[in-house]
Design an enzyme around this catalytic site. Structure first.
Site, PDB file in Angstrom:
ATOM      1  N   LYS A   1       0.182   4.224  -0.243  1.00 40.89           N
ATOM      2  CA  LYS A   1      -0.443   5.410   0.369  1.00 40.89           C
ATOM      3  C   LYS A   1      -0.179   6.630  -0.527  1.00 40.89           C
ATOM      4  O   LYS A   1      -0.112   6.475  -1.748  1.00 40.89           O
ATOM      5  CB  LYS A   1       0.049   5.604   1.807  1.00 40.89           C
ATOM      6  CG  LYS A   1      -0.121   4.313   2.635  1.00 40.89           C
ATOM      7  CD  LYS A   1       0.062   4.483   4.112  1.00 40.89           C
ATOM      8  CE  LYS A   1      -0.129   3.143   4.813  1.00 40.89           C
ATOM      9  NZ  LYS A   1      -0.006   3.220   6.261  1.00 40.89           N
TER      10      LYS A   1
ATOM     11  N   GLU B   1      -5.156  -4.900  10.462  1.00 36.65           N
ATOM     12  CA  GLU B   1      -4.123  -3.892  10.688  1.00 36.65           C
ATOM     13  C   GLU B   1      -4.401  -3.154  11.993  1.00 36.65           C
ATOM     14  O   GLU B   1      -5.216  -2.220  12.021  1.00 36.65           O
ATOM     15  CB  GLU B   1      -4.129  -2.865   9.549  1.00 36.65           C
ATOM     16  CG  GLU B   1      -3.863  -3.460   8.182  1.00 36.65           C
ATOM     17  CD  GLU B   1      -3.271  -2.420   7.223  1.00 36.65           C
ATOM     18  OE1 GLU B   1      -2.219  -2.718   6.655  1.00 36.65           O
ATOM     19  OE2 GLU B   1      -3.846  -1.328   7.071  1.00 36.65           O
TER      20      GLU B   1
ATOM     21  N   GLY C   1       2.804   2.216  10.814  1.00 39.11           N
ATOM     22  CA  GLY C   1       3.783   3.293  10.678  1.00 39.11           C
ATOM     23  C   GLY C   1       4.482   3.657  11.975  1.00 39.11           C
ATOM     24  O   GLY C   1       5.150   4.684  12.062  1.00 39.11           O
TER      25      GLY C   1
ATOM     26  N   SER D   1       3.739  -2.167  10.353  1.00 40.03           N
ATOM     27  CA  SER D   1       5.179  -2.258  10.586  1.00 40.03           C
ATOM     28  C   SER D   1       5.752  -3.631  10.247  1.00 40.03           C
ATOM     29  O   SER D   1       6.657  -4.138  10.918  1.00 40.03           O
ATOM     30  CB  SER D   1       5.531  -1.874  12.029  1.00 40.03           C
ATOM     31  OG  SER D   1       5.134  -0.537  12.280  1.00 40.03           O
TER      32      SER D   1
ATOM     33  N   ASN E   1       0.887  -1.170   0.000  1.00 37.17           N
ATOM     34  CA  ASN E   1       0.000   0.000   0.000  1.00 37.17           C
ATOM     35  C   ASN E   1       0.922   1.217   0.000  1.00 37.17           C
ATOM     36  O   ASN E   1       1.509   1.556   1.020  1.00 37.17           O
ATOM     37  CB  ASN E   1      -0.883  -0.025   1.253  1.00 37.17           C
ATOM     38  CG  ASN E   1      -1.730   1.226   1.375  1.00 37.17           C
ATOM     39  OD1 ASN E   1      -1.782   2.050   0.456  1.00 37.17           O
ATOM     40  ND2 ASN E   1      -2.403   1.370   2.503  1.00 37.17           N
TER      41      ASN E   1
ATOM     42  N   GLU F   1      -6.829   4.764   7.934  1.00 34.04           N
ATOM     43  CA  GLU F   1      -6.576   6.178   7.609  1.00 34.04           C
ATOM     44  C   GLU F   1      -7.788   6.796   6.917  1.00 34.04           C
ATOM     45  O   GLU F   1      -8.110   7.957   7.125  1.00 34.04           O
ATOM     46  CB  GLU F   1      -5.301   6.292   6.753  1.00 34.04           C
ATOM     47  CG  GLU F   1      -4.058   5.992   7.589  1.00 34.04           C
ATOM     48  CD  GLU F   1      -2.871   5.457   6.806  1.00 34.04           C
ATOM     49  OE1 GLU F   1      -2.854   5.543   5.570  1.00 34.04           O
ATOM     50  OE2 GLU F   1      -1.952   4.921   7.462  1.00 34.04           O
TER      51      GLU F   1
ATOM     52  N   HIS G   1      -9.372   1.129   4.943  1.00 37.34           N
ATOM     53  CA  HIS G   1      -8.127   1.400   5.674  1.00 37.34           C
ATOM     54  C   HIS G   1      -8.416   2.361   6.825  1.00 37.34           C
ATOM     55  O   HIS G   1      -9.210   3.288   6.686  1.00 37.34           O
ATOM     56  CB  HIS G   1      -7.079   1.989   4.724  1.00 37.34           C
ATOM     57  CG  HIS G   1      -5.702   1.930   5.317  1.00 37.34           C
ATOM     58  ND1 HIS G   1      -5.295   2.825   6.288  1.00 37.34           N
ATOM     59  CD2 HIS G   1      -4.674   1.075   5.120  1.00 37.34           C
ATOM     60  CE1 HIS G   1      -4.052   2.509   6.636  1.00 37.34           C
ATOM     61  NE2 HIS G   1      -3.654   1.451   5.952  1.00 37.34           N
TER      62      HIS G   1
END
Ligand code: 13P
Length: 253
Positions: A11, A168, A174, A214, A9, A98, A96
């Site tokens: 992003k 996730e 991250g 991660s 991904n 985000e 996701h």
């Protein structure tokens, strides 16, 4: 038999030239040394059509990172599932954290996006996962179950076969703070059990469940060794061909 997948991904990283260069580099690497799993790259929308032309789709699947919750029409700035499909992409990442957090995507919105993606022949990499606060309260199982019930458990069994789950945990994205393989396996097994309750054991056994957060070459092997972890959804480490390849190669050990 369920598929093993390593998906990247990207992003909101890489301009078009950089993205094309990365896709080409990866394509060369994987053509020289065939992967032992399916490989997917999730690029920004504007990269899709061009990346689609430079990759061998038998080696690398192509994914968008989002699509609209409407089929077509006066929705300025949106990109439909049909448009994504027309670029040559085979997948779309939906749900996701985000997008849920920063763009307020609700269960209902995601339900519409999932339906449109599947209706247009895309496979959906559907992301679920709890926040740090929710894990501290030990309610991670309830959180992922509600996310599944809210946006994908309305699907028929036939439609659900187009869903790949990506677990996730938000606290691992991250942050460099990976879930331990034990923590990840525990919740992956739970997710599979919830799918089995809804769709039966066979469909649950055939569903690919990826871990994301991660994940890197140094921990991928340990994570992928667990029975219910079928690969990874990779953010930061998918932006360098060598790192991404290092994770893909974890399936060879
Ligand atoms: P990182 O691999 O950068 O933690 O991101 C994971 C992720 O969000 C993939 O969708």
């Amino acid at each position: 038999m369920r598929k093993k997948i390593v998906a990247g991904n990207w992003k909101m990283n890489k301009n078009l030239q950089e993205g094309l260069a990365l896709a080409e580099e990866l394509n060369v690497m994987l053509a020289a040394e065939k992967p032992a799993c399916d490989v997917v790259i999730g690029t920004p929308f504007i990269h899709l059509a061009k990346v689609s032309e430079v990759i061998d789709h038998k080696l690398i699947g192509l994914s968008a990172q989002n699509c609209a919750d409407k089929a077509s029409g006066a929705f300025t700035g949106e990109v439909s599932a049909e448009m994504v499909k027309s670029t040559g992409a085979e997948y779309v990442i939906l749900g996701h954290s985000e997008r849920r957090m920063y763009y307020h995507e609700t269960y209902e919105i995601l339900k519409e996006k999932v339906l449109l993606a599947i209706a247009n022949g895309l496979k959906v990499i559907f992301c679920i996962g709890e926040s740090e606060e929710e894990r501290d309260k030990s309610i991670q199982n309830q959180v992922v179950k509600a996310e599944l019930e809210g946006s994908v458990f309305n699907l028929s069994a036939e439609e659900f076969k187009n869903i790949i789950i990506a677990y996730e945990p938000i606290w691992a994205i991250g942050t460099g703070k990976t879930a331990t393989s034990g923590q990840a396996e525990e919740i992956h097994a739970y997710i599979r059990s919830v799918i089995a309750e809804k769709y039966g054991k066979q469909i649950a056994e055939d569903t690919t469940i990826l871990y994301g957060g991660s994940c890197k070459p140094s921990n991928a092997g340990e994570l992928f060794s667990k029975p219910d972890i079928d690969g990874g959804l990779i953010g930061g480490a998918s932006l360098k061909a060598a790192d991404f390849k290092g994770i893909i190669d974890a399936w060879k050990k």
